[in-house]
Design an enzyme around this catalytic site. Structure first.
Site, PDB file in Angstrom:
ATOM      1  CG  ASP A 158       5.257   7.319  65.381  1.00  0.00           C
ATOM      2  OD1 ASP A 158       6.317   6.972  64.812  1.00  0.00           O
ATOM      3  OD2 ASP A 158       5.153   7.429  66.622  1.00  0.00           O
ATOM      4  CE  LYS A 216      14.249  20.920  76.260  1.00  0.00           C
ATOM      5  NZ  LYS A 216      12.818  20.578  76.465  1.00  0.00           N
ATOM      6  CB  SER A 228      12.023  20.772  72.102  1.00  0.00           C
ATOM      7  OG  SER A 228      11.011  20.979  73.041  1.00  0.00           O
TER       8      SER A 228
END
Length: 445
Positions: free
Chosen positions: A316, A330, A305
């Site tokens: 990224d 998740k 999460s």
């Protein structure tokens, strides 16, 4: 709660927006009957199903072998509706809603495990540091198949949580299934779980930052520890390790804040729900608390999460190197919506997407460098070199005799040094040391 408010605002906008559409339909004339008939038919089907529910509810009240409480029946029906959607949607009655509010503040009672439901049994997402579950050796992906010899299969997640909770100081026995091994019992003593969400250490000029959960104390705790490291070590700092292993997640705004702490600009995460107009994006503001020093993030299958949001954003934007194993996966957003009677519903309303547009759900975050969890152990024998040979010449220096070639050297490494037994952490430290050496050589050339 911001999401809830946002949805409520959208609901008001939709009601107001419906008025011009109705007025336009009156002018159109012929469009009215088709729309009304279709809507009426849909409503009739819903009313028939609600009537079926009422019939069954009444039959259970009158004919079930034992007398049942009406409130419990209704709550069970609501929870059944929500849990049928996905493993993370559920109904929170008064007690559970209060527990959740306490948990997000960083202190609650229980065993100290983050769990989910999988194939009818409880799956441990991760144990929380310094809790009964962690001290008993419970691991991510362990399955709890029974509580006090009562099988879990057939229970809802809320029912299972109720059986795991209890008075502080009381004991509970859970039956664990770990991989292909035979099930075994573990007895735990319930305790008050006080989460210190950020822990810090120094390893030879490298700052180690472990985040155990994302609560209201996380960002202030992280900033405090990093500032302290810069005050005490200054220019000697070589980089940082952010340890998100076995971190089950927590508050979305804290995940965004932690990501922002290390990023100068760019998107952190986006959420997309059923309606395009409800999509949202979070962006970083200028300022990197690590001053651009090398950053390694540790993740594993217990990182879920909010942890995955941070790992995905830093990966990224190439701000950090991710090391470890693939995260839990998740990637859904749960909105806690208060309802009447001091209860609430936890409803999945959107999915998380990393800055590159990749969904986290069921895929997780893959590390840049795959390093399996392992424990470093010293083998008998070890390395053999010239100085270990019997009768080897001493290294006389400046006309002075050196130490005996095979003299025993003191062990200067404390036995509790985590970096000497944690293989993933050791590799992360090596990585930052390597980057630091390369940077020093490059700047000196």
């Amino acid at each position: 709660m911001q999401i809830v408010s946002f949805l409520s605002t959208q609901g008001r906008r939709m009601r107001y927006a419906a008025l011009p559409f109705i007025c336009g339909a009156v002018i159109a004339g012929l469009a009215i009957p088709t729309l009304t008939i279709a809507q009426s038919g849909k409503n009739d089907a819903v009313y028939r199903q609600l009537g079926l529910f009422g019939d069954i509810f009444q039959r259970v009240r009158e004919s079930y072998v034992d007398e049942v409480d009406d409130k419990d029946l209704v709550e069970a029906a609501i929870n059944g509706m929500l849990t049928s959607l996905d493993p993370h949607s559920s109904f929170l009655n008064n007690d559970h809603f209060s527990d959740m509010q306490v948990q997000t503040k960083g202190k609650f009672g229980g065993l100290g495990i983050e769990i989910t439901m999988e194939d009818g049994v409880i799956k441990i997402v991760s144990p929380i540091d310094d809790t009964p579950a962690a001290e008993a050796g419970l691991q991510p992906e362990d399955l709890i198949i029974a509580v006090n010899d009562e099988p879990i299969r057939g229970m809802t997640l809320s029912d299972a949580v109720d059986r795991l909770r209890g008075e502080v100081g009381s004991s509970v026995t859970v039956t664990i299934k770990r991989g292909a091994k035979d099930p075994f019992d573990v007895t735990l003593k319930r305790d008050t779980i006080k989460i210190r969400s950020v822990r810090a250490k120094m390893f030879d000029g490298i700052g180690y930052l472990r985040i155990t959960t994302f609560s209201e104390q996380t960002t202030p705790g992280l900033t405090k520890e990093v500032d302290k490291m810069f005050r005490e070590h200054g220019q000697d700092l070589k980089g940082f390790i952010l340890d998100l292993r076995n971190n089950p997640g927590g508050l979305l705004n804290e995940a965004i804040s932690v990501s922002d702490a290390f990023l100068e600009k760019g998107e952190i995460v986006s959420t997309r729900g059923r309606r395009a107009e409800n999509a949202s994006r979070a962006y970083a503001r200028p300022g990197d608390i690590a001053n651009g020093l090398p950053l390694v993030v540790l993740i594993n299958s217990g990182s879920a999460s909010a942890s995955e949001i941070v790992a995905g954003a830093l990966k990224d934007h190439r701000r950090a190197v991710l090391l470890g194993t693939r995260s839990f996966g998740k990637g859904s957003v749960q909105t806690v919506i208060p309802v009447s009677g001091n209860s609430a519903m936890r409803l999945t309303t959107a999915r998380y997407y990393t800055p590159s547009g990749v969904s986290i759900q069921a895929t997780g975050i893959s590390p840049d460098i795959e390093v399996a969890l392992a424990r470093i152990e010293t083998l008998d024998g070890g390395d053999t070199r010239e100085e270990d040979l019997k009768g080897a010449l001493d290294n006389a220096k400046d006309g002075k005799e050196g130490e005996p070639a095979n003299a025993e050297k003191p062990d200067v490494t404390p036995a509790t040094d985590q970096s000497k037994i944690d293989y993933q952490l050791a590799r992360a430290l090596d990585l930052i040391r390597g980057v630091s050496i390369f940077t020093d050589v490059k700047s000196g050339s």
